[in-house]
Scaffold this motif. Structure first.
Motif, mmCIF file in Angstrom:
data_model
loop_
_atom_site.group_PDB
_atom_site.id
_atom_site.type_symbol
_atom_site.label_atom_id
_atom_site.label_comp_id
_atom_site.label_asym_id
_atom_site.label_seq_id
_atom_site.Cartn_x
_atom_site.Cartn_y
_atom_site.Cartn_z
ATOM 1 N N THR A 79 0.823 -1.203 0.000
ATOM 2 C CA THR A 79 0.000 0.000 0.000
ATOM 3 C C THR A 79 0.859 1.256 0.000
ATOM 4 O O THR A 79 0.335 2.355 0.095
ATOM 5 C CB THR A 79 -0.912 0.004 1.238
ATOM 6 N N VAL A 80 2.175 1.085 -0.081
ATOM 7 C CA VAL A 80 3.023 2.271 -0.023
ATOM 8 C C VAL A 80 2.858 3.111 -1.275
ATOM 9 O O VAL A 80 2.823 2.607 -2.389
ATOM 10 C CB VAL A 80 4.520 1.930 0.160
ATOM 11 N N VAL A 81 2.735 4.385 -1.052
ATOM 12 C CA VAL A 81 2.632 5.335 -2.140
ATOM 13 C C VAL A 81 3.732 6.359 -1.921
ATOM 14 O O VAL A 81 3.977 6.782 -0.800
ATOM 15 C CB VAL A 81 1.270 6.058 -2.125
ATOM 16 N N ARG A 82 4.407 6.715 -2.968
ATOM 17 C CA ARG A 82 5.406 7.775 -2.857
ATOM 18 C C ARG A 82 5.446 8.467 -4.210
ATOM 19 O O ARG A 82 6.108 8.020 -5.127
ATOM 20 C CB ARG A 82 6.768 7.182 -2.480
ATOM 21 N N SER A 83 4.658 9.516 -4.333
ATOM 22 C CA SER A 83 4.456 10.151 -5.622
ATOM 23 C C SER A 83 4.799 11.626 -5.550
ATOM 24 O O SER A 83 4.198 12.382 -4.784
ATOM 25 C CB SER A 83 2.997 9.972 -6.039
ATOM 26 N N HIS A 137 -1.504 8.982 1.632
ATOM 27 C CA HIS A 137 -1.729 8.628 0.226
ATOM 28 C C HIS A 137 -0.793 9.384 -0.707
ATOM 29 O O HIS A 137 -0.979 9.362 -1.922
ATOM 30 C CB HIS A 137 -3.184 8.881 -0.151
ATOM 31 N N VAL A 138 0.210 10.035 -0.145
ATOM 32 C CA VAL A 138 1.085 10.924 -0.907
ATOM 33 C C VAL A 138 2.556 10.546 -0.737
ATOM 34 O O VAL A 138 3.300 10.400 -1.696
ATOM 35 C CB VAL A 138 0.856 12.376 -0.441
ATOM 36 N N THR A 182 10.231 10.918 -13.539
ATOM 37 C CA THR A 182 9.428 10.028 -14.378
ATOM 38 C C THR A 182 9.508 8.579 -13.896
ATOM 39 O O THR A 182 8.947 7.698 -14.532
ATOM 40 C CB THR A 182 9.919 10.098 -15.824
ATOM 41 N N VAL A 183 10.197 8.350 -12.786
ATOM 42 C CA VAL A 183 10.323 6.965 -12.331
ATOM 43 C C VAL A 183 8.991 6.429 -11.830
ATOM 44 O O VAL A 183 8.266 7.093 -11.105
ATOM 45 C CB VAL A 183 11.377 6.788 -11.220
ATOM 46 N N VAL A 184 8.701 5.260 -12.259
ATOM 47 C CA VAL A 184 7.492 4.573 -11.836
ATOM 48 C C VAL A 184 7.922 3.237 -11.269
ATOM 49 O O VAL A 184 8.797 2.580 -11.805
ATOM 50 C CB VAL A 184 6.542 4.325 -13.025
ATOM 51 N N ARG A 185 7.346 2.871 -10.162
ATOM 52 C CA ARG A 185 7.628 1.555 -9.604
ATOM 53 C C ARG A 185 6.366 1.119 -8.880
ATOM 54 O O ARG A 185 6.141 1.486 -7.743
ATOM 55 C CB ARG A 185 8.844 1.637 -8.677
#
Lengths: 188, 188
Positions: free
Chosen positions: A99-103, B43-44, B99-102
């Motif tokens: 559930t980790v989010v890092r955006s 959530h961030v 732009t990294v997505v994981r």
DNA sequence: TACATCATGTAAAGCGTTACATGATTCC
DNA sequence: GGAATCATGTAACGCTTTACATGATGTA
């Protein structure tokens, strides 16, 4: 109580991605896999060769892959083993999604109210442009020739996510423009 | 050629999140900030106290925050400095979004074709349930009392992203069910 | 011959998680 | 007195990035 063995509990996603590529496309070298990450996994998971080469060695130690043959220029071809296939399968069906989010985009969204409306508009405009570029890039990966069929569902997800970012940016820009207009109406 | 100073080039997002919280809500302790991460930044961006405490010390060394006062039980109250405010502002307007997505969910989407349709359906069903839970959680954070106004735009983004995952799961389940039906039509 | 591409690695530093560790205060 | 909460930290390990390093092969 009996916790499943360690591979259920830790990261492992680089391993899984490598196993998935070897499973889907057959034996490949570290170099091939590095290119595959760039080419077809770029919107899903990222890794460079400096991470991939040592990981393949460790995976071979653990019996998940083996060096099938060695080609020209020291090229080493890895193949997935039955144990590797089993591990991949177990992860897919057994691993609880993290559930980790890092955006960074979400962080900017969170902090938007710390900026003047004008600056906030500039930030969101840039986020939107990025999302549009990502959308276009994914579209190119998709339709015409498409040597990569493996990524069908992931591509669809990526397109939807990019579109969502664009939609959010539009809605946010509208809100910010209303705010800018009401906070400085005298310049009209 | 003149690369901007190092803070433009590296991660830094934990720092930025901490500066943002201190800027928005005023002086706070590491303990307070840890709770704020759990409560309104979940959530961030995620971070635990073992990451936050040492980071605050480093940020104080760099002059971005300072210990404003020390309270009961060794409680240390940090305040953002003008330099910290400037750094936060620069990052918001100057930092090119990475732009990294994981994404583990996207990885599962990518590897879905390695599974039997039945198993794939189970995996996607779980992803959908998770997204629904996330959506509900965000909804609770939002409307009624809402002591956290700072996260308005980020909350909207989170809700849209959760909805997107739900929509993707529905579309994918429909495709997988067609596939399951056509690959085993005799059991009807 | 020189440059691009193929092909593999190591090392250092930063970021992030988990486990360990301590002590003060408040409430029952 | 005991449990929950407040409040802060360290240490070890794993993941990721950046920089460094080497050599073979193909092609202009």
């Amino acid at each position: 109580m009996t916790c499943q063995s360690a591979y259920m509990l830790t990261g492992m996603s680089l391993r899984i991605a490598l196993l998935g590529l070897l499973d889907a496309k057959g034996p490949a070298s570290g170099y091939d896999l590095t290119k595959a990450f760039d080419k077809s996994l770029i919107h899903v998971w990222q890794a460079g060769h400096t991470q991939i080469y040592p990981e393949l060695v460790k995976m071979a130690d653990d019996g998940l892959v083996k060096v099938e043959s060695e080609g020209a220029r020291g090229r080493k071809i890895y193949a997935i083993t039955p144990e590797g296939t089993a591990r991949l399968h177990d992860w897919m069906v057994g691993h609880a999604p993290s559930t980790v989010v890092r955006s960074e985009a979400a962080l900017k969204a969170f902090l938007l109210t710390a900026l003047d409306p004008d600056e906030a508009i500039a930030v969101v405009t840039r986020i939107k442009a990025d999302a549009q570029a990502r959308f276009s890039g994914l579209e190119c990966m998709g339709a015409p020739d498409s040597e990569e069929f493996t990524g069908r569902f992931a591509l669809d997800l990526g397109l939807r996510q990019a579109q969502t970012m664009i939609d959010w940016a539009d809605a946010t820009l509208a809100a910010l423009e209303r705010k800018a207009a009401s906070s400085a109406p005298r310049s009209a």
